[in-house]
Design an enzyme around this catalytic site. Structure first.
Site, PDB file in Angstrom:
ATOM      1  N   SER A   1       0.845  -1.200   0.000  1.00  0.00           N
ATOM      2  CA  SER A   1       0.000   0.000   0.000  1.00  0.00           C
ATOM      3  C   SER A   1       0.878   1.247   0.000  1.00  0.00           C
ATOM      4  O   SER A   1       1.749   1.378   0.859  1.00  0.00           O
ATOM      5  CB  SER A   1      -0.898   0.035   1.243  1.00  0.00           C
ATOM      6  OG  SER A   1      -1.772  -1.053   1.231  1.00  0.00           O
TER       7      SER A   1
ATOM      8  N   GLU B   1      -2.787  -3.134  13.004  1.00  0.00           N
ATOM      9  CA  GLU B   1      -3.479  -2.963  11.733  1.00  0.00           C
ATOM     10  C   GLU B   1      -4.964  -3.282  11.873  1.00  0.00           C
ATOM     11  O   GLU B   1      -5.822  -2.526  11.447  1.00  0.00           O
ATOM     12  CB  GLU B   1      -2.854  -3.853  10.653  1.00  0.00           C
ATOM     13  CG  GLU B   1      -3.529  -3.679   9.280  1.00  0.00           C
ATOM     14  CD  GLU B   1      -2.894  -4.544   8.195  1.00  0.00           C
ATOM     15  OE1 GLU B   1      -2.179  -5.502   8.533  1.00  0.00           O
ATOM     16  OE2 GLU B   1      -3.121  -4.243   7.010  1.00  0.00           O
TER      17      GLU B   1
END
Lengths: 402, 356
Positions: free
Chosen positions: A171, A253
């Site tokens: 990402s 996360e």
């Protein structure tokens, strides 16, 4: 901390609030009200306006972008109560935290826990100042849900590691300065052969290729590493501790991906309000298509139950109990989010499937991209299937099938 | 589980201990074998009343404990877990109607008896086989109520009926002008068609136009609490079964196909619990009750339906036998799903409340 006066009395809190109010009046540029900062997000280019840059530097100097991190590493050194006051006062004037991204959400907390003194001093202050963007080097073409199958090799060359291999689904890889990677230092043991290594994205031999997704966007990259030299000092923990450290980071996360509150904001208007714009209503103001009306009600009831679940999780964690709910929030919320997006395009008909150009509102075009991007939510951060394994094994005590 | 205060925790622990020791499913089997139409154990009910469980929502001035709806739900959930047969839910709903719509005299007359368990009350609304409170033909003239009520819960044990007529709610005592025809449903509890033929009726004049809806919302939420206990019990007993049963030299719980089905059910059960507790908390706060009640009962219907079906399937052939408890839950489940609002009714109500 010795350098930080203990502020625990009510008058101390008020004094701190006063300090925040003054700071905001002095440093927050009113033209940024309700906006964000490019560098605070995981992805997107990093050009700042002078106002954005000024705001980031002002917050970064005080460490208030990472308010509860220790002061000696550039954090704010604030108590939770003080951090809450900071948030409240920022919200009052439409200000925002200009410092964020993966460094703040995931890597920083993990390095504070596992990093050496030298590593913390080197890497935490730039995160707190919002100067450095980090990306995550975990997944590989053959290591997705089976993450421990990762093969990217870091070979010991005496004073450095020589890294060869490929990462994927990176990402924001095209915009990141550095990457925290799981690498293999030993082929003889699947889990104990993994180490946690920090790699500069501009090091010779690192190549980044954005992946175009079905949504038309490219938020993820493939990242190739060919004979990349990495200093030994960039190893976090010891060799072979990567799996433990890496799993700890994933907890940060998941906490960030599952929140019901942020999910609710994402959802915007109720489906029924949207439907009333696109389909006929009868004399009573009800959606005339009773089958569609039923399906919207069916969804909204379950969505209501999900929001109550998110509220319950928050109540339970505030009360200090162990909440089993956290294990199902991601699974439930992501599935309902996808269901909503599917129902929305069905309500809009072909008007809800515009790709680009004339004839569509921005909301309609955005809805299509969000519907497509939303397919990722049940895959990333531990797919629904992996969540099911975790629930069965850890919560329900069903024995491991492997 | 909602965050409980000390009083609520004590109440729940007490209920849990009593049901597991004094009223396990074998007690329901005894009641069933006894064959009495009222289908509950009077001695057990007297004990429940003594412990203060019938009067949980009744003010102390009228002999109740006034612990509130979340507390009532905690007790009812525990009773649901072991399929304890009693008119506690029916009587609590009747008491809530008198609390909402009764005069001081009516409250003083009936609430102490309901709280002590000496009087049993129940709600009589529907006149057909499907829940439809908008379609009532029961009428009252000159203080005499006439009409036919279908499938009234706990009718055989009840002394007092809270009856919905076309112009409001009335209290009717059991007597000569009230006749019962037993309707033995699959749950083998007490249900009857009740014919009121010019029975003396005392109007509940308070509570405003929404009195019937408000009482039904309480019925929905409390029934959903019983269903929550049942769903939790079915889930737990099924999980235990999967951990013991061996096939292909392997405990069933180690099969991933079954693990994922249980994970799905666990997610559903989590949503159901939030919805039911949300309904109880709405009653205690008085905020957004109609919407919360609809979500609570709709989620209870959805989740108990799927959990009871999966429970039987995952038990294999054993789930089809009367020896195993799972079938008893399945049969009670469908009766409660259809009571005070089936899923189609509730979805329509939810959309109407939401203005679409």
């Amino acid at each position: 901390m010795a350098t930080q006066p203990q502020i625990d009395s009510h008058s101390g809190e008020e004094a701190f609030r006063e300090e925040v109010v003054q700071f905001l009046a002095e440093h927050f540029p009113p033209e940024l009200k309700g906006k964000g900062n490019a560098l605070a997000s995981v992805e997107g280019p990093d050009q700042e306006t002078p106002a954005q840059e000024g705001w980031r530097k002002a917050v970064g100097e005080r460490g208030w972008g990472t308010p509860t991190w220790p002061k000696e590493y550039g954090g704010g050194g604030l108590s939770r109560k003080q951090a809450a006051i900071l948030n409240e006062e920022m919200a009052k004037v439409g200000a925002f935290n200009p410092i964020g991204g993966m460094g703040v959400m995931m890597f920083g907390p993990t390095l504070l826990e596992y990093g050496s003194e030298e590593q913390k001093l080197a890497h935490i202050p730039p995160i707190s100042r919002g100067e450095i963007r980090w990306c995550q080097g975990y997944s590989e073409p053959n290591a997705g849900s089976d993450l421990a199958n990762l093969q990217m090799m870091a070979e010991d060359k005496g004073d450095h590691y020589l890294v060869n291999g490929q990462k994927t689904w990176t990402s924001g890889g095209q915009w990141a300065d550095k990457s925290f990677c799981l690498v293999r230092t030993d082929r003889s043991d699947k889990h104990k052969g993994i180490s946690f290594l920090l790699i500069d994205m501009d090091a010779p031999g690192v190549e980044v290729r954005p992946i175009q997704m079905i949504s038309g966007m490219s938020p993820f990259c493939e990242t190739f590493f060919t004979d990349v030299k990495v200093p030994k000092g960039n190893l976090v923990g010891k060799e072979g501790e990567g799996w433990t450290i890496g799993k700890r980071l994933l907890q940060h996360e998941r906490t960030n991906l599952s929140g019901g509150g942020s999910m609710a904001r994402l959802m915007g208007a109720s489906l029924a309000d949207i439907a009333k714009k696109y389909v006929d209503t009868d004399a009573d103001g009800q959606i005339a298509d009773k089958v569609l009306r039923d399906r919207i009600a069916d969804f909204e009831i379950r969505w209501g139950a999900f929001l109550l679940t998110a509220r319950r999780a928050s109540d339970e964690s505030k009360a200090g109990g162990v909440s089993e709910i956290s294990s199902v929030l991601k699974k439930l919320g992501t599935k309902l989010g996808q269901e909503r997006a599917e129902l929305m395009i069905e309500i809009m008909g072909l008007q809800g499937l515009g790709w680009e150009g004339e004839g569509f509102s921005e909301a309609e075009l955005g809805g299509v991209r969000a519907w497509l991007f939303g397919k990722a939510t049940t895959i990333y951060g531990g797919s629904t299937e992996i969540q099911n394994n975790i629930i069965a094994k850890r919560v329900l005590g069903m024995l491991d099938h492997q | 589980m909602a965050v409980l205060n000390e009083e609520q925790e004590m109440l729940r622990d007490m209920a849990r201990e009593w049901t597991s020791k004094e009223s396990p499913v074998t007690e329901f089997r005894k009641v069933r074998a006894g064959g009495a139409e009222e289908a509950f154990d009077r001695k057990a009910y007297a004990t429940m009343a003594e412990m203060g469980w019938v009067g949980v929502v009744i003010p102390e001035a009228h002999g109740g404990s006034d612990f509130g709806w979340l507390s009532a739900g905690l007790v009812v959930e525990e009773l649901g877990k072991t399929l304890t047969a009693s008119p506690l839910v029916a009587s609590t709903i009747a008491a809530s109607a008198i609390l909402l719509g009764g005069s001081d005299e009516q409250q003083a007359k009936w609430l102490p008896g309901l709280a002590s368990g000496e009087i049993i009350g129940t709600l009589a609304v529907d006149e057909g086989s499907r829940h439809d409170p908008a379609k009532l033909e029961t009428t009252v003239s000159g203080g005499k109520l006439s009409g036919t009520k279908a499938f009234v819960h706990e009718a055989h044990g009840a002394d007092l009926f809270v009856v919905a007529a076309s112009d409001g709610l009335y209290l009717v005592e059991k007597g000569e002008a009230v006749s019962l025809s037993t309707r033995k449903l699959t749950d083998q509890r007490s249900h009857a068609e009740v014919v009121f033929d010019g029975a003396a009726a005392d109007r509940l004049a308070g509570g405003g136009d929404s009195l019937l809806d408000d009482v039904l919302d309480r019925a929905r939420i409390l029934t959903a609490s019983e269903m929550l206990g049942m769903a939790q019990a079915v889930f737990d007993v099924t999980l235990d079964y999967l951990k013991q049963r061996v096939q292909f030299n392997q405990v069933l719980a180690t099969f991933q196909a079954l693990q994922h089905r249980m994970a799905d059910l666990f997610g559903d059960l989590t949503m159901m619990r939030s919805a039911v507790e949300g309904g109880l908390q709405a009653l205690d706060s008085g905020f957004g009750v109609a919407r919360a009640a609809t979500i609570a009962k709709a989620e209870a219907n959805r989740v108990l339906n799927i959990v009871s079906r999966e429970g039987v399937q995952l038990h294999g052939g054993m789930g089809m036998t009367d020896d195993y408890d799972i079938g008893l839950y399945l049969k009670r489940a469908r009766v409660l799903e259809a009571s005070f609002g089936g899923t189609a009714f509730l979805k329509n109500r939810f959309a109407t409340i939401g203005g679409y």
